[in-house]
Structures are given as structure tokens and as C-alpha cells.
Design an enzyme around this catalytic site. Structure first.
Site, PDB file in Angstrom:
ATOM      1  N   LYS A 155      -3.434   1.408  13.308  1.00  0.00           N
ATOM      2  CA  LYS A 155      -2.694   0.154  13.070  1.00  0.00           C
ATOM      3  C   LYS A 155      -3.577  -1.077  12.896  1.00  0.00           C
ATOM      4  O   LYS A 155      -3.096  -2.211  12.913  1.00  0.00           O
ATOM      5  CB  LYS A 155      -1.667  -0.127  14.201  1.00  0.00           C
ATOM      6  CG  LYS A 155      -0.681   0.972  14.371  1.00  0.00           C
ATOM      7  CD  LYS A 155       0.147   1.165  13.145  1.00  0.00           C
ATOM      8  CE  LYS A 155       0.320   2.637  12.840  1.00  0.00           C
ATOM      9  NZ  LYS A 155       0.773   2.873  11.462  1.00  0.00           N
ATOM     10  N   HIS A 205      -9.924   7.737  12.990  1.00  0.00           N
ATOM     11  CA  HIS A 205      -9.559   6.872  14.118  1.00  0.00           C
ATOM     12  C   HIS A 205     -10.378   7.253  15.365  1.00  0.00           C
ATOM     13  O   HIS A 205     -10.033   6.847  16.479  1.00  0.00           O
ATOM     14  CB  HIS A 205      -8.080   7.046  14.473  1.00  0.00           C
ATOM     15  CG  HIS A 205      -7.104   6.491  13.476  1.00  0.00           C
ATOM     16  ND1 HIS A 205      -7.304   5.320  12.799  1.00  0.00           N
ATOM     17  CD2 HIS A 205      -5.883   6.945  13.085  1.00  0.00           C
ATOM     18  CE1 HIS A 205      -6.253   5.082  12.019  1.00  0.00           C
ATOM     19  NE2 HIS A 205      -5.389   6.055  12.170  1.00  0.00           N
ATOM     20  N   SER A 243       2.382  -3.492  16.310  1.00  0.00           N
ATOM     21  CA  SER A 243       2.458  -2.615  15.144  1.00  0.00           C
ATOM     22  C   SER A 243       2.558  -1.146  15.586  1.00  0.00           C
ATOM     23  O   SER A 243       3.355  -0.366  15.046  1.00  0.00           O
ATOM     24  CB  SER A 243       1.210  -2.829  14.274  1.00  0.00           C
ATOM     25  OG  SER A 243       1.255  -2.031  13.124  1.00  0.00           O
TER      26      SER A 243
HETATM   27  S1  PPS Z   1      -2.382   3.771  10.320  1.00  0.00           S
HETATM   28  O1  PPS Z   1      -1.135   4.577  10.332  1.00  0.00           O
HETATM   29  O2  PPS Z   1      -3.031   3.780  11.625  1.00  0.00           O
HETATM   30  O3  PPS Z   1      -3.287   4.175   9.257  1.00  0.00           O
HETATM   31  O4  PPS Z   1      -1.867   2.280  10.075  1.00  0.00           O
HETATM   32  P1  PPS Z   1      -2.755   1.109   9.500  1.00  0.00           P
HETATM   33  O5  PPS Z   1      -2.790   1.207   8.017  1.00  0.00           O
HETATM   34  O6  PPS Z   1      -4.044   1.014  10.223  1.00  0.00           O
HETATM   35  O7  PPS Z   1      -1.931  -0.190   9.930  1.00  0.00           O
HETATM   36  C1  PPS Z   1      -0.680  -0.551   9.445  1.00  0.00           C
HETATM   37  C2  PPS Z   1      -0.589  -2.043   9.600  1.00  0.00           C
HETATM   38  O8  PPS Z   1      -1.383  -2.675   8.574  1.00  0.00           O
HETATM   39  C3  PPS Z   1      -0.559  -3.546   7.822  1.00  0.00           C
HETATM   40  N1  PPS Z   1      -0.990  -3.628   6.419  1.00  0.00           N
HETATM   41  C4  PPS Z   1      -1.277  -4.782   5.810  1.00  0.00           C
HETATM   42  N2  PPS Z   1      -1.316  -6.042   6.263  1.00  0.00           N
HETATM   43  C5  PPS Z   1      -1.636  -7.017   5.376  1.00  0.00           C
HETATM   44  N3  PPS Z   1      -1.897  -6.783   4.070  1.00  0.00           N
HETATM   45  C6  PPS Z   1      -1.877  -5.521   3.566  1.00  0.00           C
HETATM   46  N4  PPS Z   1      -2.122  -5.300   2.294  1.00  0.00           N
HETATM   47  C7  PPS Z   1      -1.563  -4.457   4.468  1.00  0.00           C
HETATM   48  N5  PPS Z   1      -1.443  -3.114   4.330  1.00  0.00           N
HETATM   49  C8  PPS Z   1      -1.104  -2.639   5.534  1.00  0.00           C
HETATM   50  C9  PPS Z   1       0.826  -2.916   7.953  1.00  0.00           C
HETATM   51  O9  PPS Z   1       1.836  -3.797   7.560  1.00  0.00           O
HETATM   52  C10 PPS Z   1       0.822  -2.569   9.427  1.00  0.00           C
HETATM   53  O10 PPS Z   1       0.902  -3.732  10.262  1.00  0.00           O
HETATM   54  P2  PPS Z   1       2.281  -4.354  10.825  1.00  0.00           P
HETATM   55  O11 PPS Z   1       1.874  -5.463  11.742  1.00  0.00           O
HETATM   56  O12 PPS Z   1       3.009  -3.257  11.527  1.00  0.00           O
HETATM   57  O13 PPS Z   1       3.027  -4.863   9.620  1.00  0.00           O
END
Ligand code: PPS
Length: 300
Positions: A53, A114, A144
Site C-alpha cells: 500500500k 514487499h 489504505s
Molecule cells: S499493493 O496492493 O500493495 O501493491 O498496493 P499499492 O499499489 O502499494 O498501493 C495502493 C495505494 O496506492 C494508491 N495509488 C496511487 N496514488 C496516487 N497516484 C497514483 N497514480 C496511484 N496509483 C495507486 C492507491 O490509490 C492506493 O492508496 P489509497 O490511499 O488506498 O487510495
């Protein structure tokens, strides 16, 4: 049980197990975690190291595009999780088995993990290929992760309260273990010239600047035009609408409860944390990471 805790943890992750003292869900089984240590890396591999996340998918899309000279056509044809394998993941239903995807893949590979530093491939610890670490402030990350725990069947569709999840997160009783231990393990190697530490909040603040720095770190000079296109393509709204990045077809995520691209902001934690939880989170931070000099941004 610590006096501040109110909940006995009853939630079980499907197939959960403890490996090296760390809790894992069943999609990172012991045989896979063992095999990861023996994984052979290539000189031109790029690893993305994140706690869940932290913005992993975001960084995967950016780096895949950088390493493939802005191949937007290729990016539009295959979901990001098949273009950029998740090393310690094994899901036979989705046919997403990180090691099996990565092994035959043509170079340059962009590989997600991770795992804390001590559990990554031995070969990677000795090799000079590049690793990009993404850190995200633990309060937004916890929120998240809470939503992901609720929406994902691979996490057992958590039915408990926010308060209970907060306690689980603070004590490291979640898949891939303690955020504090994880963060410390990668912060300790920040001065390795093959490791670049980046922050979710910096990407939110100025994505173009981060992309330019990544190009330089990865030795991939790209034209201003391609860089602008990557920045546009990787904006939150654009990735949320893009079926190749928003995990739309991932059976385990119930988008009605919460999509992977949920909010994408800095500061959402203020909608969840009580004053007491905020103080406790700050206390935990000081206790675990207070002497590292590592500082996070909690609002923009
Ligand atoms: S995972 O399943 O662990 O791989 O998830 P991960 O991709 O690390 O995290 C998901 C969160 O990243 C946000 N996210 C973004 N934020 C801003 N801009 C972009 N382009 C973007 N892409 C992914 C996603 O919305 C999740 O955060 P939250 O706070 O839940 O919205």
C-alpha cells in the site's frame, strides 16, 4: 496484551503462517519465500521494494514505462501485474506466480517485492542491479491497508473495526509483518548507490521531478515528450480509469467494497485516526524509527 490494546486479534488471513518471525498470507507460502532467496537476478533487473500500500502499482507502471522507452502500446495490452511480477506471490487461480513469471521474462525485468531487506534474493544483495524503494507515511498507508483488508479475499475480507485494524497494524499483526521493521530494514541500506529511496508524498507533490530523477538513477535518458506522457499516464485519475493498472479483473478484490485505486491522496488518515490513535502512532514511530533521522510528510 499491551495495556493500550482493546482487541484480541481473531481475524485469520487465508493460509496464514509465520516465516522468519513475520506473518504472511497464504499467497506467499513458505516454499516460495525459500525459493525467492535463491532467485537469480540479472544485471539489468530493476526491483521495486515497498511495504504493501505504499504506492507499489504506481511505481511499477512508471518504471516499466521508463525501462521500455515509453511503450504505451505494450502497457495498454497487458495488466501491470503480469508485466511486473510480484516475486513472492503465488496465486494459481489467477495464474500469477511471481517466480514463474519472472524467470523466463525478457530483460529488462521490473520486479515487485514487499519483503524486508533480509529476505530478498541473496543474489540481489550481492549484485549491482538497481532497487527503487517507495516509502509512504504510515498513517495513510494504514488506512489504505485497512480498506484492502476489507475488500480483498486474499486478506480474508476483514470484518472487524477500524480500531481493531489499527491495533493489528501497529503491532505488525498483518500480512508481511511490521511496517516499522520493514522500513528500518530498507532505510539501513539507503546509502547503497544501487538503492534509491523515494516517497509517495514526493510523487504526489511533483511527479515529473520524481520521474526525471528515476530516469537518471536507472540510466534511461528519455525525451521531455515521453516524460510528459509518462506523467500524464500515471496520474491517479488516469491509472484509476485504466483497466491495465486498476486491477479491475482481479477476482480477489471486491471493488464495491474498495477498488485498488481508492483515493490516492495524502492526509486521508485524518478521517480515521482519533487523537489517541494519532498519539500512539507517533509514539510507536519514535520508539521504532526515532533514531534513524527518517521523516515523513503527513499532509500536503
Ligand atoms: S499493493 O496492493 O500493495 O501493491 O498496493 P499499492 O499499489 O502499494 O498501493 C495502493 C495505494 O496506492 C494508491 N495509488 C496511487 N496514488 C496516487 N497516484 C497514483 N497514480 C496511484 N496509483 C495507486 C492507491 O490509490 C492506493 O492508496 P489509497 O490511499 O488506498 O487510495
Amino acid at each position: 496484551m499491551a495495556p493500550w490494546r482493546k482487541h484480541e486479534f481473531t481475524h485469520k488471513l487465508p493460509g496464514e503462517h509465520v516465516y522468519n518471525g513475520i506473518l504472511f498470507f497464504g499467497f506467499s507460502p513458505p516454499d516460495t519465500l525459500r525459493a525467492v532467496r535463491d532467485f537469480t537476478v540479472r544485471e539489468d533487473d530493476v526491483f521495486i521494494a515497498t511495504y504493501p500500500k505504499a504506492g507499489t502499482t504506481w511505481m511499477q507502471e512508471i518504471i516499466w514505462l521508463i525501462m521500455h522507452d515509453g511503450d504505451f502500446k505494450g502497457a495498454s495490452e497487458t495488466p501491470v501485474y503480469f508485466r511486473s511480477p510480484f516475486l513472492e506471490f503465488k496465486d494459481e487461480i489467477l495464474n500469477e506466480v511471481g517466480l514463474e513469471l519472472a524467470n523466463p521474462m525478457s530483460s529488462p525485468r521490473v520486479i515487485k517485492t514487499h519483503l524486508p531487506y533480509s529476505m530478498i534474493p541473496r543474489h540481489l544483495q550481492q549484485h549491482s542491479c538497481k532497487t527503487v524503494v517507495v516509502f509512504r507515511n504510515p498513517k495513510d498507508l494504514c488506512v489504505s491497508y485497512y480498506h484492502f483488508y476489507k475488500s480483498s479475499s486474499s486478506m480474508g475480507n476483514f470484518q472487524g473495526s477500524w480500531e481493531e485494524f489499527f491495533e493489528m497494524f501497529m503491532t505488525g499483526h498483518v500480512d508481511h509483518g511490521s511496517w516499522f521493521d520493514y522500513t528500518k530494514s530498507w532505510w539501513e541500506v539507503k546509502d547503497n548507490p544501487n538503492v534509491k529511496v523515494t516517497f509517495y508524498e514526493d510523487m504526489k507533490r511533483d511527479l515529473r521531478k520524481e520521474v526525471v530523477e528515476l530516469c537518471s538513477f536507472l540510466g534511461k535518458p528519455l525525451s521531455n515528450e515521453i516524460i510528459d506522457d509518462i506523467v500524464r499516464h500515471c496520474g491517479f485519475e488516469s491509472m484509476r480509469r485504466n483497466p491495465m493498472t486498476n486491477h479491475e479483473d482481479v477476482y480477489s478484490i471486491n471493488k464495491e467494497i474498495s477498488p485498488l485505486m481508492r483515493k490516492g491522496t495524502v492526509g486521508d488518515w485524518k478521517n480515521y485516526f482519533t487523537v489517541a490513535q494519532n498519539e500512539l502512532a507517533d509514539y510507536f514511530y519514535r520508539r521504532h524509527l526515532g533514531d534513524t533521522g527518517l521523516q515523513f510528510t503527513y499532509e500536503l
